[in-house]
Write a protein that holds these residues in place. Structure first.
Motif, PDB file in Angstrom:
ATOM      1  N   ARG A 105      47.145  46.548  36.655  1.00 52.76           N
ATOM      2  CA  ARG A 105      45.702  46.401  36.652  1.00 52.76           C
ATOM      3  C   ARG A 105      45.123  47.074  37.896  1.00 52.76           C
ATOM      4  N   PRO A 106      43.957  47.700  37.763  1.00 50.13           N
ATOM      5  CA  PRO A 106      43.277  48.235  38.949  1.00 50.13           C
ATOM      6  C   PRO A 106      42.548  47.114  39.680  1.00 50.13           C
ATOM      7  N   ILE A 107      42.072  47.411  40.870  1.00 50.69           N
ATOM      8  CA  ILE A 107      41.252  46.449  41.608  1.00 50.69           C
ATOM      9  C   ILE A 107      39.810  46.633  41.149  1.00 50.69           C
ATOM     10  N   VAL A 108      39.373  45.754  40.276  1.00 53.55           N
ATOM     11  CA  VAL A 108      38.001  45.781  39.770  1.00 53.55           C
ATOM     12  C   VAL A 108      37.163  44.867  40.659  1.00 53.55           C
ATOM     13  N   PRO A 109      36.103  45.390  41.284  1.00 60.84           N
ATOM     14  CA  PRO A 109      35.347  44.592  42.265  1.00 60.84           C
ATOM     15  C   PRO A 109      34.926  43.214  41.769  1.00 60.84           C
ATOM     16  N   LEU A 110      34.405  43.139  40.536  1.00 58.10           N
ATOM     17  CA  LEU A 110      33.938  41.851  40.028  1.00 58.10           C
ATOM     18  C   LEU A 110      35.096  40.870  39.887  1.00 58.10           C
ATOM     19  N   PHE A 111      36.196  41.322  39.277  1.00 59.47           N
ATOM     20  CA  PHE A 111      37.366  40.458  39.113  1.00 59.47           C
ATOM     21  C   PHE A 111      38.011  40.137  40.453  1.00 59.47           C
ATOM     22  N   HIS A 112      37.898  41.063  41.401  1.00 64.94           N
ATOM     23  CA  HIS A 112      38.491  40.830  42.716  1.00 64.94           C
ATOM     24  C   HIS A 112      37.860  39.622  43.383  1.00 64.94           C
ATOM     25  N   VAL A 113      36.560  39.433  43.152  1.00 60.05           N
ATOM     26  CA  VAL A 113      35.871  38.262  43.715  1.00 60.05           C
ATOM     27  C   VAL A 113      36.228  37.011  42.923  1.00 60.05           C
ATOM     28  N   VAL A 114      36.104  37.097  41.591  1.00 60.41           N
ATOM     29  CA  VAL A 114      36.344  35.921  40.737  1.00 60.41           C
ATOM     30  C   VAL A 114      37.768  35.417  40.901  1.00 60.41           C
ATOM     31  N   PHE A 115      38.735  36.343  40.905  1.00 56.24           N
ATOM     32  CA  PHE A 115      40.147  35.957  40.969  1.00 56.24           C
ATOM     33  C   PHE A 115      40.718  36.052  42.380  1.00 56.24           C
ATOM     34  N   GLN A 116      39.813  35.990  43.358  1.00 60.43           N
ATOM     35  CA  GLN A 116      40.161  35.776  44.764  1.00 60.43           C
ATOM     36  C   GLN A 116      41.321  36.664  45.225  1.00 60.43           C
ATOM     37  N   GLY A 117      41.082  37.978  45.127  1.00 55.77           N
ATOM     38  CA  GLY A 117      42.124  38.916  45.528  1.00 55.77           C
ATOM     39  C   GLY A 117      43.076  39.254  44.403  1.00 55.77           C
ATOM     40  N   LEU A 118      42.622  39.039  43.156  1.00 58.34           N
ATOM     41  CA  LEU A 118      43.385  39.376  41.945  1.00 58.34           C
ATOM     42  C   LEU A 118      44.637  38.529  41.759  1.00 58.34           C
ATOM     43  N   GLY A 119      44.416  37.223  41.785  1.00 60.09           N
ATOM     44  CA  GLY A 119      45.461  36.302  41.366  1.00 60.09           C
ATOM     45  C   GLY A 119      45.317  36.032  39.876  1.00 60.09           C
ATOM     46  N   GLY A 120      45.897  34.968  39.401  1.00 58.91           N
ATOM     47  CA  GLY A 120      45.818  34.619  37.991  1.00 58.91           C
ATOM     48  C   GLY A 120      46.841  35.370  37.161  1.00 58.91           C
ATOM     49  N   LEU A 121      46.638  35.323  35.849  1.00 61.67           N
ATOM     50  CA  LEU A 121      47.593  35.908  34.903  1.00 61.67           C
ATOM     51  C   LEU A 121      47.202  37.299  34.427  1.00 61.67           C
TER      52      LEU A 121
ATOM     53  N   LEU B   2      27.003  47.490  36.885  1.00 64.14           N
ATOM     54  CA  LEU B   2      26.406  47.865  38.168  1.00 64.14           C
ATOM     55  C   LEU B   2      27.203  47.288  39.337  1.00 64.14           C
ATOM     56  N   TYR B   3      27.634  46.038  39.199  1.00 63.27           N
ATOM     57  CA  TYR B   3      28.398  45.427  40.293  1.00 63.27           C
ATOM     58  C   TYR B   3      29.712  46.164  40.500  1.00 63.27           C
ATOM     59  N   ASP B   4      30.421  46.502  39.415  1.00 59.16           N
ATOM     60  CA  ASP B   4      31.700  47.194  39.548  1.00 59.16           C
ATOM     61  C   ASP B   4      31.532  48.601  40.098  1.00 59.16           C
ATOM     62  N   SER B   5      30.379  49.223  39.835  1.00 61.18           N
ATOM     63  CA  SER B   5      30.143  50.582  40.315  1.00 61.18           C
ATOM     64  C   SER B   5      29.657  50.613  41.761  1.00 61.18           C
ATOM     65  N   PHE B   6      28.866  49.624  42.155  1.00 63.02           N
ATOM     66  CA  PHE B   6      28.284  49.615  43.503  1.00 63.02           C
ATOM     67  C   PHE B   6      28.399  48.226  44.138  1.00 63.02           C
ATOM     68  N   PRO B   7      29.627  47.743  44.323  1.00 65.12           N
ATOM     69  CA  PRO B   7      29.805  46.369  44.815  1.00 65.12           C
ATOM     70  C   PRO B   7      29.218  46.138  46.203  1.00 65.12           C
ATOM     71  N   ASN B   8      29.301  47.118  47.086  1.00 68.01           N
ATOM     72  CA  ASN B   8      28.810  46.937  48.457  1.00 68.01           C
ATOM     73  C   ASN B   8      27.300  46.785  48.507  1.00 68.01           C
TER      74      ASN B   8
END
Length: 493
Positions: free
Chosen positions: A102-118, A221-227
């Protein structure tokens, strides 16, 4: 000396223009396509193709113009889309090790706290957590008769709720969410929730809203421009607050499990995970309470939304095709009758009903875009160069509606899954659960639920639209493809 003099003569407008040109050139250079990279439409500087829709018609048009492997720019990164059964199979099955991460997707990176989960994790953590989840859930009846019994019990609750409406119009979405979610809750938390439980209802509400927002323009928009987006107000912020509420709910269940945990007698997934934590105190494979909540969230999410949505599409398509609904009921009556509850042993004897369920999944197209993949190494796909780290999106809609794989791809036709003798046949292009190593973890459970719930519903009731109402098959596409809100009437047979 010349440049120094030039800079000294520049006014504010000149400096602004100079800065813009430098940034523009930097953007062009940074996002220049590598040699032999998949083609795609022209991009807007700084924005890329962020406003290009990812609906089926747009993707189909792009695939016709650029071929089955094409690219779009999202923010500062390029996203490769894979279209059509042949190319999706090449990526997910023939090159399964190339596109398993999986890539580091900004939205999921926040939700899954550094890309944990399954589902958002990668590497050894993902492999270990997936194996653990599969083995643990199997121990508690995943795909076995004990789960079948739980589903049949839940069907009775669902039938009672529908019967209480006494033939008046009702919205099935909430009821289906309740029923389907209770199955995964029993496996993960060891309990079912009453349909009137306020906290349970709020959790389901948060879940549905978040899934829709993730697939909306706000999620893109969030995934494209998270900052930028993380500092702005907007609906995208509800994604994070909603998931925080769900994780709090799961966290409370974890704490309750810890209070009466018996290491020699685990009751469910949470118990088993807590016990396993003791064997991995020093490892980085995700056996901690934070990841327990995230994995439970993944199971809850995957075990609720897709199956519930498929059942909603089942009502729509069988109401719009009453002759098919009657044929399903006739087959059920001849094999099971109207009193005995269905079992999985009945499925081979209900080929037409089985074909209808598969066609509902195909036309319902629940997960149009699958979940992002990332190239683990330099490779080629469709003759194009795919550098390591490239993000890919397998476009599952293009498989389920591939004109080279289906006789009538745009028409609801159970015959797609029947041979000349009326026997059920599998189809290679039927990939609603994806394929390869990342195939849906709960595929077996979902198939069991869909069969038992659908047979149980149409065995008991005949469904129709309220007078004067025409149900729509268009749907709303977010992360999942869901029907527009609708009501139906159920008449006891």
């Amino acid at each position: 000396m010349i440049f120094q003099t030039l800079f000294e003569c520049m006014d504010f407008t000149g400096w602004l223009l100079f800065t813009f040109v430098v940034l523009l050139l930097s953007d062009v250079v940074r996002n220049w396509r590598p040699h032999n990279f998949p083609p795609g439409p022209w991009t807007v500087p700084f924005l890329g193709n962020v406003f290009t829709g990812v609906d089926f018609k747009t993707m189909e048009k792009l695939a016709k113009e650029y071929g089955p492997v094409f690219s779009l720019r999202r923010g500062s990164g390029r996203l490769v889309f894979i279209s059509g059964y042949k190319m999706v199979k090449e990526a997910l099955v023939s090159q399964l090790d190339s596109f398993v991460d999986r890539p580091i997707v900004p939205l999921f990176h926040v939700v899954f706290q550094g890309l944990g989960g399954l589902f958002a994790s990668s590497g050894e953590k993902w492999k270990k957590q997936r194996r653990f989840a599969l083995s643990t859930l199997r121990n508690f009846g995943f795909g076995k008769s004990i789960t079948e019994q739980s589903i049949c019990e839940e069907i009775r609750y669902l039938q009672e709720e529908i019967e209480n409406d006494k033939g008046e119009p009702f919205n099935p979405a909430g009821l289906f969410n309740n029923s389907v979610s209770n199955i995964i809750c029993q496996l993960v938390m060891g309990k079912r929730f009453d349909y009137s439980d306020h906290n349970f209802q709020m959790m389901l509400k948060y879940l549905s809203e978040s899934i829709w927002l993730e697939g909306s323009v706000w999620g893109r928009l969030y995934d494209s421009f998270p900052n930028v987006m993380k500092h702005l107000p907007g609906p995208h912020n509800r994604i994070f607050s909603n998931y925080d509420h769900i994780l709090d709910f799961i966290g409370q269940e974890v704490q309750r499990h810890k209070q009466d945990l018996d290491p020699n007698n685990p009751r469910d997934y949470i118990d088993s995970f807590l016990i396993e934590m003791g064997n991995h105190k020093e490892s980085d494979l995700g056996f901690d309470e934070t990841n327990l909540a995230l994995c439970s969230l993944d199971l809850f999410l995957a075990g609720t939304e897709t199956t519930s949505t498929t059942l909603q599409w089942a009502l729509i398509y069988l109401i719009k095709n009453p002759d098919i609904q009657e044929k399903v009921q006739a087959e059920i009556d001849s094999v099971i009758g109207q009193i005995r509850q269905p079992t999985m042993a009945d499925r081979p004897n209900l080929p037409y009903t089985d074909a209808v369920i598969h066609e509902i999944q195909r036309m319902g197209n629940i997960v149009p875009l699958n979940i992002l993949r990332m190239a683990a190494k330099d490779t080629t796909l469709g003759g194009y160069f795919i550098p390591k780290g490239t993000v890919l999106m397998p476009f599952l809609t293009s498989v389920l509606f591939d004109k080279t794989a289906w006789d009538t791809p745009d028409t609801f036709n159970p015959g797609h899954f029947l041979n000349a003798d009326g026997k059920f046949v599998k189809r290679e292009a039927f990939l609603p659960f994806s394929a390869g190593k990342r195939v849906c973890l709960g595929e077996g459970l979902a198939k069991m639920e869909l069969f038992l719930f659908l047979v149980g519903l149409f065995q008991k009731f005949s469904f129709s639209a309220p007078d004067g109402v025409v149900l729509s098959t268009e749907g709303v596409t977010g992360t999942t493809h869901v029907p527009h809100p609708f009501k139906v009437c159920a008449k006891v047979r």
